[in-house]
Structure formats: structure tokens, C-alpha cells
Design a protein around this motif. Structure first.
Motif, PDB file in Angstrom:
ATOM      1  N   LYS A  24     -18.718  16.596  -5.773  1.00  0.00           N
ATOM      2  CA  LYS A  24     -19.547  16.598  -6.981  1.00  0.00           C
ATOM      3  C   LYS A  24     -19.500  15.242  -7.670  1.00  0.00           C
ATOM      4  N   HIS A  62     -21.646  12.825  -6.212  1.00  0.00           N
ATOM      5  CA  HIS A  62     -23.069  13.176  -6.294  1.00  0.00           C
ATOM      6  C   HIS A  62     -23.677  13.525  -4.948  1.00  0.00           C
ATOM      7  N   VAL A  63     -22.903  14.222  -4.144  1.00  0.00           N
ATOM      8  CA  VAL A  63     -23.430  14.753  -2.884  1.00  0.00           C
ATOM      9  C   VAL A  63     -24.387  15.897  -3.231  1.00  0.00           C
ATOM     10  N   ASP A  64     -25.425  16.058  -2.439  1.00  0.00           N
ATOM     11  CA  ASP A  64     -26.427  17.111  -2.643  1.00  0.00           C
ATOM     12  C   ASP A  64     -25.758  18.476  -2.862  1.00  0.00           C
ATOM     13  N   SER A  65     -26.214  19.206  -3.905  1.00  0.00           N
ATOM     14  CA  SER A  65     -25.495  20.423  -4.292  1.00  0.00           C
ATOM     15  C   SER A  65     -25.574  21.520  -3.225  1.00  0.00           C
ATOM     16  N   ASN A  66     -26.699  21.603  -2.506  1.00  0.00           N
ATOM     17  CA  ASN A  66     -26.767  22.599  -1.430  1.00  0.00           C
ATOM     18  C   ASN A  66     -25.776  22.289  -0.319  1.00  0.00           C
ATOM     19  N   LEU A  67     -25.623  21.018  -0.030  1.00  0.00           N
ATOM     20  CA  LEU A  67     -24.666  20.614   0.996  1.00  0.00           C
ATOM     21  C   LEU A  67     -23.241  20.934   0.526  1.00  0.00           C
ATOM     22  N   THR A 121     -25.487  14.132   6.138  1.00  0.00           N
ATOM     23  CA  THR A 121     -25.975  13.967   4.767  1.00  0.00           C
ATOM     24  C   THR A 121     -27.422  13.506   4.744  1.00  0.00           C
ATOM     25  N   LYS A 122     -27.891  12.951   5.859  1.00  0.00           N
ATOM     26  CA  LYS A 122     -29.298  12.546   5.911  1.00  0.00           C
ATOM     27  C   LYS A 122     -29.951  13.263   7.061  1.00  0.00           C
ATOM     28  N   SER A 123     -31.138  13.790   6.805  1.00  0.00           N
ATOM     29  CA  SER A 123     -31.807  14.527   7.883  1.00  0.00           C
ATOM     30  C   SER A 123     -32.208  13.565   8.984  1.00  0.00           C
TER      31      SER A 123
END
Lengths: 142, 114
Positions: A30, A33-38, A139-141
């Protein structure tokens, strides 16, 4: 971003602190700032993996490694190991004791949940020689 | 609706985690199998369960829950309360079964908009 790694100890049968490594990693992600869904997927995988070590493994190590493109959870223990990995991946299969089942564990959902939420999961185990579960999250598609 | 509103409306006894009572509740989940709860509980929910051991607080934190209601007259372990106080996760008690309390929560709108 340079690669970052942090590890936490997990103690066998220690229900008092069980889950704390996963919670610490959740807080860390958190802050980054990692994507919250991840983060939610990683929290599920971390918790299930951590509880597996507490209940079935020996003492263990819970490591998170954060890279530019991926986050890796590596959960290892020096416990009894898994005799038949294909079997434990079956939904509903569990070796949990009655005591653990009464506590709401042992539904045979943990490893399937982990596999579902990780982009890649590798289990290495030898009978009597511990288990290592490595889960990768991109973390990246691609 | 906040956890404190639920406590008042349904005469729930708040036994721990009072610091979190003003958190907004955005859904509900019933479940006693922890893996099922980890897989399916929505964030910000109130969780209805009969599990009383301290690991429920870890589940609530990881799922970013608003509160826990222990149903069926179940009472939490002292360690569970201590952990919930530390983390500000409200634990509230009801003598009703999960099914009954879930119905009442649904009637006042908890978990209806999803």
C-alpha cells in the motif's frame, strides 16, 4: 525502481502471530502504491500460504520481492513436505486435523485459491524435506 | 451505515475494536470457512461468523473489513479481543443465528448495492 526484498519468519503452530507477515506485506505494498486489486490478490495468496506453513509446515520464511515488472512471494518451510502435489491441488482435499477444521481451516481451498490468484505458482517439495511455494504477480500487463 | 449504527439498530454488544466503529459498512458476508471468506468477502463488509479465535482479526484486516459480528451467542477469545482492540476492528455480538442477522442487515440495505 531497484529490486526490493523483505522476509518475515513464520513459526510452526503459532496462531497468535499467524497472518502478520501477510498483513505486513499488504501494508508495505500500500505504501508503495501498488494497484489495490493486485494487493488483494497478493493478500489472499500470502494468507493461505502463511496458514499452510503454520498448520502443516515447520518453521518457515515468508519473503516478498518487488521488482519493476513483478512481485514475487516465496513461502518456504522446513516441515514434513508434501507427498503428492497433484493431490493437494485438488479442491476439497485437506490433511487438516479436526481441531483446525473446527477453527474454519481445512476446507481444501487454500492452494486452489493461491493458484487462482497468482499469475504463476510453483511448488517444490520433498517428503520430510520441507516445501517452497513461489508465486509471481505481474505488475504490468504483458 | 456505520458499524456503530448497526450496533444501535440491532442491539449488538460491542466487545472490542471500538476505535473502528465509525467505519462505513459497504457490504456483508456470512462464512465460517476462512478460505471461503478470504476468497469471497467484499472489502468494507461486515462479516458474520461463529469463529471466535484470533485469526479472524487477521482475515478481517487482510480483507479490509469494516467489522465482525459473532452470531449465535458466540463469544470471542480474550486474545481475539486484544488483537481487535489493537487493530481497531470492531467485534460485535448477537444471539441471533447468521441467517437471521443477515436478513435483518439486508432489510436495512446492507450489501444491496453491489
Amino acid at each position: 525502481m531497484p529490486s526490493f526484498k523483505k522476509c518475515f519468519n513464520i513459526r510452526s503452530r503459532d496462531f497468535i502471530h499467524a497472518g502478520e507477515a501477510s498483513i505486513a506485506v499488504q501494508q508495505l505494498l500500500k505504501q508503495m502504491h501498488v494497484d489495490s486489486n493486485l494487493i488483494r490478490r497478493i493478500a489472499i495468496c500470502g494468507y493461505e500460504g502463511e496458514m499452510n506453513v503454520v498448520m502443516h509446515g515447520g518453521d518457515g520464511l515468508f519473503c516478498v520481492e518487488i521488482d519493476k515488472n513483478k512481485i514475487v512471494l516465496n513461502i518456504s518451510d522446513d516441515g514434513q513436505g508434501i507427498k503428492d502435489i497433484a493431490k493437494v491441488m485438488e479442491k476439497g482435499f485437506s490433511t487438516a486435523t479436526d481441531e483446525y477444521r473446527e477453527m474454519g481451516f481445512g476446507a481444501g481451498m487454500g492452494l486452489p485459491n493461491m493458484e487462482k490468484n497468482a499469475d504463476n505458482m510453483i511448488i517444490e517439495s520433498e517428503n520430510e524435506n520441507g516445501t517452497t511455494v513461489q508465486m509471481t504477480f505481474f505488475t504490468k500487463s504483458a | 451505515m456505520k458499524a456503530s449504527d448497526l450496533a444501535k439498530e440491532f442491539k449488538l454488544t460491542v466487545v472490542a475494536g471500538k476505535d473502528g466503529l465509525e467505519r462505513e459498512i459497504s457490504g456483508g458476508h456470512c462464512g465460517d470457512l476462512l478460505s471461503e471468506v478470504m476468497a469471497n468477502a467484499p472489502i468494507g463488509c461486515v462479516w458474520l461468523t461463529i469463529q471466535i479465535h484470533q485469526n479472524i482479526v487477521a482475515v478481517a484486516l487482510l480483507k479490509e473489513m469494516a467489522a465482525i459480528i459473532l452470531t449465535g451467542g458466540n463469544v470471542p477469545d480474550a486474545e481475539t479481543c486484544a488483537k481487535a482492540d489493537e487493530e481497531g476492528i470492531p467485534i460485535m455480538l448477537s444471539s441471533l443465528r447468521s441467517y437471521e442477522i443477515a436478513g435483518r442487515l439486508y432489510n436495512v440495505g446492507v450489501g444491496r448495492e453491489r
